[in-house]
Structure formats: C-alpha cells, structure tokens
Write a protein that holds these residues in place. Structure first.
Motif, PDB file in Angstrom:
ATOM      1  N   LYS A   2     -58.822  -8.397  47.124  1.00  0.00           N
ATOM      2  CA  LYS A   2     -59.038  -9.828  46.908  1.00  0.00           C
ATOM      3  C   LYS A   2     -57.873 -10.374  46.099  1.00  0.00           C
ATOM      4  CE  LYS A   2     -62.720 -10.428  44.681  1.00  0.00           C
ATOM      5  NZ  LYS A   2     -63.960 -10.707  43.992  1.00  0.00           N
ATOM      6  N   ASN A   3     -57.598 -11.652  46.275  1.00  0.00           N
ATOM      7  CA  ASN A   3     -56.557 -12.262  45.462  1.00  0.00           C
ATOM      8  C   ASN A   3     -56.856 -13.730  45.213  1.00  0.00           C
ATOM      9  OD1 ASN A   3     -54.812 -14.078  47.300  1.00  0.00           O
ATOM     10  ND2 ASN A   3     -55.070 -12.223  48.513  1.00  0.00           N
ATOM     11  N   THR A   4     -56.247 -14.264  44.175  1.00  0.00           N
ATOM     12  CA  THR A   4     -56.434 -15.667  43.803  1.00  0.00           C
ATOM     13  C   THR A   4     -55.168 -16.479  44.056  1.00  0.00           C
ATOM     14  OG1 THR A   4     -55.760 -15.218  41.517  1.00  0.00           O
ATOM     15  CG2 THR A   4     -58.124 -15.058  42.013  1.00  0.00           C
ATOM     16  N   LEU A   5     -54.335 -15.976  44.920  1.00  0.00           N
ATOM     17  CA  LEU A   5     -53.042 -16.606  45.171  1.00  0.00           C
ATOM     18  C   LEU A   5     -53.184 -18.056  45.656  1.00  0.00           C
ATOM     19  CD1 LEU A   5     -50.252 -15.368  44.793  1.00  0.00           C
ATOM     20  CD2 LEU A   5     -50.207 -14.917  47.223  1.00  0.00           C
ATOM     21  N   ALA A   6     -54.021 -18.298  46.626  1.00  0.00           N
ATOM     22  CA  ALA A   6     -54.166 -19.653  47.183  1.00  0.00           C
ATOM     23  C   ALA A   6     -54.659 -20.639  46.119  1.00  0.00           C
ATOM     24  CB  ALA A   6     -55.114 -19.638  48.375  1.00  0.00           C
ATOM     25  N   GLN A   7     -55.616 -20.217  45.298  1.00  0.00           N
ATOM     26  CA  GLN A   7     -56.135 -21.102  44.258  1.00  0.00           C
ATOM     27  C   GLN A   7     -55.069 -21.424  43.223  1.00  0.00           C
ATOM     28  OE1 GLN A   7     -57.479 -18.262  45.320  1.00  0.00           O
ATOM     29  NE2 GLN A   7     -59.675 -18.459  45.608  1.00  0.00           N
ATOM     30  N   ARG A   8     -54.364 -20.395  42.786  1.00  0.00           N
ATOM     31  CA  ARG A   8     -53.313 -20.607  41.778  1.00  0.00           C
ATOM     32  C   ARG A   8     -52.169 -21.446  42.347  1.00  0.00           C
ATOM     33  NH1 ARG A   8     -53.600 -17.396  37.173  1.00  0.00           N
ATOM     34  NH2 ARG A   8     -55.386 -15.995  37.192  1.00  0.00           N
ATOM     35  N   ARG A   9     -51.864 -21.237  43.599  1.00  0.00           N
ATOM     36  CA  ARG A   9     -50.816 -22.018  44.260  1.00  0.00           C
ATOM     37  C   ARG A   9     -51.238 -23.487  44.333  1.00  0.00           C
ATOM     38  NH1 ARG A   9     -50.374 -23.418  49.256  1.00  0.00           N
ATOM     39  NH2 ARG A   9     -51.921 -21.969  50.095  1.00  0.00           N
ATOM     40  N   ALA A  10     -52.495 -23.734  44.684  1.00  0.00           N
ATOM     41  CA  ALA A  10     -53.011 -25.104  44.785  1.00  0.00           C
ATOM     42  C   ALA A  10     -53.008 -25.799  43.425  1.00  0.00           C
ATOM     43  CB  ALA A  10     -54.419 -25.083  45.370  1.00  0.00           C
ATOM     44  N   ASP A  18     -43.182 -23.331  49.477  1.00  0.00           N
ATOM     45  CA  ASP A  18     -42.645 -23.392  48.111  1.00  0.00           C
ATOM     46  C   ASP A  18     -42.741 -22.027  47.438  1.00  0.00           C
ATOM     47  OD1 ASP A  18     -42.188 -26.179  48.302  1.00  0.00           O
ATOM     48  OD2 ASP A  18     -44.182 -26.639  47.480  1.00  0.00           O
ATOM     49  N   LEU A  19     -43.934 -21.426  47.507  1.00  0.00           N
ATOM     50  CA  LEU A  19     -44.134 -20.129  46.868  1.00  0.00           C
ATOM     51  C   LEU A  19     -43.257 -19.061  47.517  1.00  0.00           C
ATOM     52  CD1 LEU A  19     -45.459 -18.319  44.826  1.00  0.00           C
ATOM     53  CD2 LEU A  19     -47.434 -18.118  46.370  1.00  0.00           C
ATOM     54  N   ALA A  20     -43.146 -19.099  48.815  1.00  0.00           N
ATOM     55  CA  ALA A  20     -42.319 -18.119  49.525  1.00  0.00           C
ATOM     56  C   ALA A  20     -40.864 -18.206  49.060  1.00  0.00           C
ATOM     57  CB  ALA A  20     -42.406 -18.353  51.027  1.00  0.00           C
ATOM     58  N   ARG A  21     -40.371 -19.417  48.928  1.00  0.00           N
ATOM     59  CA  ARG A  21     -38.983 -19.599  48.476  1.00  0.00           C
ATOM     60  C   ARG A  21     -38.809 -19.049  47.064  1.00  0.00           C
ATOM     61  NH1 ARG A  21     -37.752 -23.619  45.705  1.00  0.00           N
ATOM     62  NH2 ARG A  21     -39.322 -25.000  46.592  1.00  0.00           N
ATOM     63  N   LEU A  22     -39.742 -19.365  46.171  1.00  0.00           N
ATOM     64  CA  LEU A  22     -39.653 -18.880  44.790  1.00  0.00           C
ATOM     65  C   LEU A  22     -39.762 -17.356  44.704  1.00  0.00           C
ATOM     66  CD1 LEU A  22     -41.900 -21.582  43.113  1.00  0.00           C
ATOM     67  CD2 LEU A  22     -39.436 -21.297  42.772  1.00  0.00           C
ATOM     68  N   ALA A  23     -40.611 -16.774  45.559  1.00  0.00           N
ATOM     69  CA  ALA A  23     -40.829 -15.322  45.548  1.00  0.00           C
ATOM     70  C   ALA A  23     -39.817 -14.572  46.418  1.00  0.00           C
ATOM     71  CB  ALA A  23     -42.250 -15.010  46.020  1.00  0.00           C
ATOM     72  N   GLU A  24     -38.995 -15.329  47.136  1.00  0.00           N
ATOM     73  CA  GLU A  24     -37.968 -14.753  48.009  1.00  0.00           C
ATOM     74  C   GLU A  24     -38.564 -13.900  49.121  1.00  0.00           C
ATOM     75  OE1 GLU A  24     -35.206 -12.812  45.397  1.00  0.00           O
ATOM     76  OE2 GLU A  24     -34.566 -14.700  44.494  1.00  0.00           O
ATOM     77  N   VAL A  25     -39.610 -14.448  49.752  1.00  0.00           N
ATOM     78  CA  VAL A  25     -40.235 -13.826  50.920  1.00  0.00           C
ATOM     79  C   VAL A  25     -40.471 -14.919  51.960  1.00  0.00           C
ATOM     80  CG1 VAL A  25     -41.345 -11.969  49.604  1.00  0.00           C
ATOM     81  CG2 VAL A  25     -42.577 -14.107  49.993  1.00  0.00           C
ATOM     82  N   SER A  26     -40.977 -14.555  53.105  1.00  0.00           N
ATOM     83  CA  SER A  26     -41.256 -15.549  54.138  1.00  0.00           C
ATOM     84  C   SER A  26     -42.608 -16.223  53.889  1.00  0.00           C
ATOM     85  CB  SER A  26     -41.265 -14.894  55.518  1.00  0.00           C
ATOM     86  OG  SER A  26     -42.398 -14.054  55.641  1.00  0.00           O
ATOM     87  N   ARG A  27     -42.769 -17.407  54.462  1.00  0.00           N
ATOM     88  CA  ARG A  27     -44.050 -18.101  54.373  1.00  0.00           C
ATOM     89  C   ARG A  27     -45.142 -17.265  55.026  1.00  0.00           C
ATOM     90  NH1 ARG A  27     -47.492 -20.101  57.316  1.00  0.00           N
ATOM     91  NH2 ARG A  27     -46.210 -19.973  59.168  1.00  0.00           N
ATOM     92  N   SER A  32     -50.136 -14.077  54.893  1.00  0.00           N
ATOM     93  CA  SER A  32     -50.806 -12.791  55.126  1.00  0.00           C
ATOM     94  C   SER A  32     -51.442 -12.240  53.853  1.00  0.00           C
ATOM     95  CB  SER A  32     -49.815 -11.772  55.681  1.00  0.00           C
ATOM     96  OG  SER A  32     -49.398 -12.152  56.968  1.00  0.00           O
ATOM     97  N   ILE A  33     -50.778 -12.410  52.726  1.00  0.00           N
ATOM     98  CA  ILE A  33     -51.349 -11.964  51.454  1.00  0.00           C
ATOM     99  C   ILE A  33     -52.604 -12.774  51.147  1.00  0.00           C
ATOM    100  CG2 ILE A  33     -51.001 -11.839  48.961  1.00  0.00           C
ATOM    101  CD1 ILE A  33     -47.997 -11.353  49.560  1.00  0.00           C
ATOM    102  N   GLU A  34     -52.515 -14.092  51.265  1.00  0.00           N
ATOM    103  CA  GLU A  34     -53.653 -14.958  50.958  1.00  0.00           C
ATOM    104  C   GLU A  34     -54.859 -14.645  51.841  1.00  0.00           C
ATOM    105  OE1 GLU A  34     -52.478 -19.062  51.067  1.00  0.00           O
ATOM    106  OE2 GLU A  34     -51.300 -18.880  49.220  1.00  0.00           O
ATOM    107  N   ARG A  35     -54.625 -14.289  53.090  1.00  0.00           N
ATOM    108  CA  ARG A  35     -55.725 -13.984  54.018  1.00  0.00           C
ATOM    109  C   ARG A  35     -56.226 -12.548  53.906  1.00  0.00           C
ATOM    110  NH1 ARG A  35     -56.638 -17.379  58.341  1.00  0.00           N
ATOM    111  NH2 ARG A  35     -55.381 -19.246  58.373  1.00  0.00           N
ATOM    112  N   GLY A  36     -55.586 -11.758  53.034  1.00  0.00           N
ATOM    113  CA  GLY A  36     -56.010 -10.379  52.841  1.00  0.00           C
ATOM    114  C   GLY A  36     -55.566  -9.439  53.938  1.00  0.00           C
ATOM    115  N   ARG A  37     -54.588  -9.853  54.730  1.00  0.00           N
ATOM    116  CA  ARG A  37     -54.081  -9.020  55.827  1.00  0.00           C
ATOM    117  C   ARG A  37     -52.931  -8.126  55.394  1.00  0.00           C
ATOM    118  NH1 ARG A  37     -53.807 -13.724  60.365  1.00  0.00           N
ATOM    119  NH2 ARG A  37     -56.064 -13.993  60.620  1.00  0.00           N
TER     120      ARG A  37
END
Length: 63
Positions: A2-10, A18-27, A32-37
């Motif tokens: 489980k993760n709280t990424l989407a809530q914290r991002r919102a 935006d988060l992908a650019r800051l974390a230097e990964v793709s959108r 995929s992380i937010e959906r638990g995949r």
C-alpha cells in the motif's frame, strides 16, 4: 504494498508528471506505483520520501 503517494501528491497539487519530473522517473512509473502494480526500488523510495519530507514508512506499508 500500500502507499499514500497519490494523497500526498494531491496535497501539494502535483500532477503525476510533476512528481515524475522531480523524482527523475516516467509518469508511467508514478502511475504504476500509485496503483500498486509496481514496487519501487529502495533508491526511488528514498527519493520519493525526500521529496515529501517524510519517512519511507510514511509512504509505503505492507498490505
């Protein structure tokens, strides 16, 4: 995992792009992380925690 990424991002009004650019990964990676995949490697988990100024355990928890 489980993760709280989407809530914290919102809370910051960041898009997935935006988060992908800051974390230097793709959108798609953020989506995929937010959906638990996809469970991020430790390096990315640390980077995300740093961006949100929290502990990794605050972002990710076992199901």
């Amino acid at each position: 995992m489980k993760n709280t990424l989407a809530q914290r991002r919102a809370e910051r009004s960041w898009s997935q792009e935006d988060l992908a650019r800051l974390a230097e990964v793709s959108r798609q990676t953020i989506n995929s992380i937010e959906r638990g995949r996809y469970e991020p490697r430790l390096e990315l988990a640390f980077r995300l925690a740093q961006l949100f100024d929290c502990a990794i355990e605050d972002l990710f928890a076992p199901r």
